[in-house]
Scaffold this motif. Structure first.
Motif, PDB file in Angstrom:
ATOM      1  N   TRP A  10      -3.142   2.815   4.213  1.00  0.00           N
ATOM      2  CA  TRP A  10      -3.852   3.676   3.388  1.00  0.00           C
ATOM      3  C   TRP A  10      -4.136   4.912   3.724  1.00  0.00           C
ATOM      4  O   TRP A  10      -4.078   6.098   2.919  1.00  0.00           O
ATOM      5  N   LYS A  40      -5.462  11.859   6.540  1.00  0.00           N
ATOM      6  CA  LYS A  40      -4.709  10.932   7.269  1.00  0.00           C
ATOM      7  C   LYS A  40      -5.296  10.479   8.385  1.00  0.00           C
ATOM      8  O   LYS A  40      -5.736   9.383   8.620  1.00  0.00           O
ATOM      9  N   THR A  61      -2.944   8.164   1.051  1.00  0.00           N
ATOM     10  CA  THR A  61      -3.978   9.353   1.091  1.00  0.00           C
ATOM     11  C   THR A  61      -3.377  10.574   1.176  1.00  0.00           C
ATOM     12  O   THR A  61      -3.581  11.396   0.472  1.00  0.00           O
ATOM     13  N   LEU A  72      -8.906  -4.952   7.915  1.00  0.00           N
ATOM     14  CA  LEU A  72      -7.871  -3.955   7.655  1.00  0.00           C
ATOM     15  C   LEU A  72      -6.868  -3.761   8.569  1.00  0.00           C
ATOM     16  O   LEU A  72      -5.554  -4.222   8.441  1.00  0.00           O
ATOM     17  N   ARG A 117      -3.106  -2.156   7.703  1.00  0.00           N
ATOM     18  CA  ARG A 117      -3.196  -1.588   6.502  1.00  0.00           C
ATOM     19  C   ARG A 117      -3.953  -0.376   6.356  1.00  0.00           C
ATOM     20  O   ARG A 117      -3.992   0.437   5.263  1.00  0.00           O
ATOM     21  N   GLY A 118      -5.108  -0.036   7.158  1.00  0.00           N
ATOM     22  CA  GLY A 118      -5.724   0.986   7.247  1.00  0.00           C
ATOM     23  C   GLY A 118      -4.829   2.205   7.441  1.00  0.00           C
ATOM     24  O   GLY A 118      -5.194   3.261   6.955  1.00  0.00           O
ATOM     25  N   ASN A 166      -7.447   7.094   9.298  1.00  0.00           N
ATOM     26  CA  ASN A 166      -6.796   5.963  10.158  1.00  0.00           C
ATOM     27  C   ASN A 166      -7.543   5.731  11.368  1.00  0.00           C
ATOM     28  O   ASN A 166      -7.772   4.698  11.842  1.00  0.00           O
ATOM     29  N   LEU A 172     -10.483   3.529   9.268  1.00  0.00           N
ATOM     30  CA  LEU A 172      -9.917   2.222   8.540  1.00  0.00           C
ATOM     31  C   LEU A 172      -9.302   1.168   9.587  1.00  0.00           C
ATOM     32  O   LEU A 172      -9.340  -0.032   9.469  1.00  0.00           O
ATOM     33  N   ILE A 195       0.823  -1.212   0.111  1.00  0.00           N
ATOM     34  CA  ILE A 195      -0.020  -0.154  -0.163  1.00  0.00           C
ATOM     35  C   ILE A 195       0.941   1.186  -0.003  1.00  0.00           C
ATOM     36  O   ILE A 195       0.906   2.288  -0.759  1.00  0.00           O
TER      37      ILE A 195
END
Length: 561
Positions: free
Chosen positions: A435, A415, A439, A428, A431-432, A419, A422, A377
């Motif tokens: 991401w 962010k 982003t 997730l 991994r959240g 965070n 996610l 990611i």
């Protein structure tokens, strides 16, 4: 005309922004390759829990380190460049002395805050008592880094990047050796002391870097005293009184430090927020600690390819500031276009390679394939980080220091929101957080690019800047996958004949296949650049010693424009 390797005279060692960026990028690449030694070895010594402890306290340390330099190196670099462009060497030295004194005061203050308030910070923010010795081991570096940053800002303002490059390598050599030795020595006392030993290694590295920069500055001062007074000072004079210098420094540096503080502030919030949200999703405290370790490993690889863009950002500040001081607007536009072209040229294949080789690289470097999940990611954000860095350098060189801060604030808000949402989703988890990071950087990078477009009036050729490198990166990606799969199968067939344990020959197969795929990918990408007409003779000429001859040779054969 002074040679780059000689220290002496007012304009000694002045280098073009692209050549200076290559020098810094080369030093950074060497430093990061040296860093691979401890990136590979350290997780095996202090394990995932030790890595997690270091990741937990790093935002607190980063916050203190950023406050200790207060954005002054960038402001110092810009003002020194302006003074040198106007011919005032004594004005440049005056700016440096005031900046150094200010950073010394800040460094001592912030070191004291960590020493006396460290236990409260760990208890309140990290909420893991094992992290306290790790934070204390990092603390002495805060003061050392403040002095190092001042010296580097001075030389970078003169557009002389060699001292920064040499000191960076010296610093990393000392750091790597000390980290591994101290981690091994202290690990038998407990994982927290093993991690603290690794953190203490950074102090010894900083001492090495400071020694190198001090030698360069002393030699520069000695040679400056040997020049004529007319060479040391022109009729343009300096910047006025010390208070005037300080006002100018802080008017530029305060927005910069605000932007620099935002990201570690967000990381500190993450240190408290992510574990809570993951625990709400059903993860145990031990699992959260391990996941944070995997995220830390992945983040170190995400930023590895940005050696060139970091160097470009550093060199663009004085280069743009000097051109702007002389009202050379076309020169500013040329430098901006070239910097963004090099960013995409390098960042595109880096993102592609990290994405495709996330699991093999994580297994090879860390022996933790779990780090591949956040790394795949984060790899998508490598180019975005580069664009943000380079555009920040341009805007800071123009004196528009608030604009990168605005971009980063919006990115940080994005962010934080992602965070929070996610990481609480059971599917997730960590991994959240990856991401959210990607982003946030994408948003900040696009806003910075838009600001550069508005304030420089550059006419972008997106087919040349973006489309051709993307095609070459796609060709490279296909080649990387084919070479890795082929080499892995071939190595597996050969090594199975040896009486090794399965884990040993699988590790060897992965390592050989990964290295082969990286080498092949570089070759395929260069062929793709030549085939699409994206490679220029001036790109090749940036490389020391062989660049000029190789660039002409490629140009004569029609392989470089």
């Amino acid at each position: 005309m002074h040679k780059h390797g000689v220290i002496g005279g007012p304009a000694v060692g002045k280098q073009s922004f692209a050549r200076g960026a290559v020098i810094l990028a080369t030093a950074s690449a060497i430093s990061r390759l040296l860093g691979v030694v401890y990136i590979v070895a350290l997780p095996r010594i202090i394990h995932d829990e030790g890595m997690g402890l270091m990741q937990m306290v790093r935002p607190i340390y980063s916050f203190a380190a950023i406050l200790s330099v207060a954005g002054l190196p960038v402001a110092l670099s810009k003002l020194v460049a302006e003074q040198m462009a106007l011919g005032s060497v004594q004005g440049a030295v005056g700016v440096f002395r005031w900046a150094l004194g200010t950073m010394l005061v800040l460094g001592v203050t912030l070191t004291g805050v960590l020493v006396f308030g460290g236990r409260w910070l760990v208890t309140t923010i990290v909420r893991d008592p094992l992290a306290y010795p790790v934070l204390m081991a990092m603390t002495p570096s805060v003061l050392l880094l403040a002095v190092i940053a001042a010296l580097r800002g001075f030389f970078q303002g003169m557009q002389y990047m060699t001292p920064s490059a040499v000191s960076q390598i010296a610093e990393q050599v000392g750091r790597v050796g000390s980290i591994l030795i101290l981690a091994i020595m202290l690990m038998p006392w407990g994982v927290q002391y093993g991690a603290a030993g690794a953190s203490l290694g950074s102090v010894f590295g900083s001492l090495g870097g400071l020694a190198v920069l001090t030698m360069y500055y002393v030699a520069w001062q000695r040679n400056l005293r040997g020049t004529l007074p007319s060479q040391r000072e022109s009729t343009s004079g300096g910047m006025g009184s010390g208070w005037q210098i300080l006002r100018r420094l802080f008017s530029l540096s305060l927005p910069i430090v605000l932007g620099a503080v935002l990201w570690p502030t967000m990381q500190m919030i993450d240190t408290g927020l992510v574990p809570l949200r993951m625990q709400a999703a059903g993860y145990s405290v031990e699992a959260v600690r391990e996941c944070l370790g995997y995220l830390g490993m992945a983040l170190s690889l995400m930023h590895f390819p940005n050696v060139l863009t970091s160097a470009l950002a550093v060199t663009l500040v004085p280069a743009v500031a000097a051109a702007e001081a002389l009202n050379a607007h076309r020169q500013v536009q040329r430098r901006v276009t070239e910097a963004l072209r090099l960013t995409i040229l390098f960042g595109g294949p880096a993102s592609t390679g990290l994405f495709l080789l996330a699991r093999p690289a994580s297994t090879l470097l860390f022996d933790y394939p779990q780090a591949a999940e956040p790394l795949k990611i984060l790899a998508l954000g490598t180019l975005a980080v580069g664009v943000f860095q380079v555009c920040s350098g341009v805007l800071q060189g123009l004196g528009l220091v608030l604009l990168p801060v605005r971009s980063l604030i919006i990115g940080v808000i994005v962010k934080l929101g992602l965070n929070y949402w996610l990481t609480a989703l059971p599917g997730l988890g960590i991994r959240g957080a990856a991401w959210g990071t990607v982003t946030g950087f994408c948003v900040a990078g696009m806003l910075n690019l838009r600001a550069v477009d508005q304030h420089t009036g550059v006419d972008w050729d997106w087919g040349e800047l973006l489309l051709k490198p993307v095609i070459a990166s796609a060709i490279m990606g296909l080649g990387v996958v084919l070479v890795y799969d082929s080499l892995y199968g071939l190595m597996l067939a050969l090594l199975q004949r040896f009486s090794w344990g399965q884990s040993r020959y699988l590790f060897a197969c992965n390592g050989l296949a990964t290295m082969g795929a990286i080498v092949a990918g570089i070759g395929v990408y260069l062929v793709g650049l030549m085939g699409t007409g994206t490679l220029y003779q001036r790109d090749v000429e940036l490389f020391p010693k062989v660049g000029t001859k190789l660039g002409r040779w490629l140009n004569r054969r029609g392989w470089a424009r």
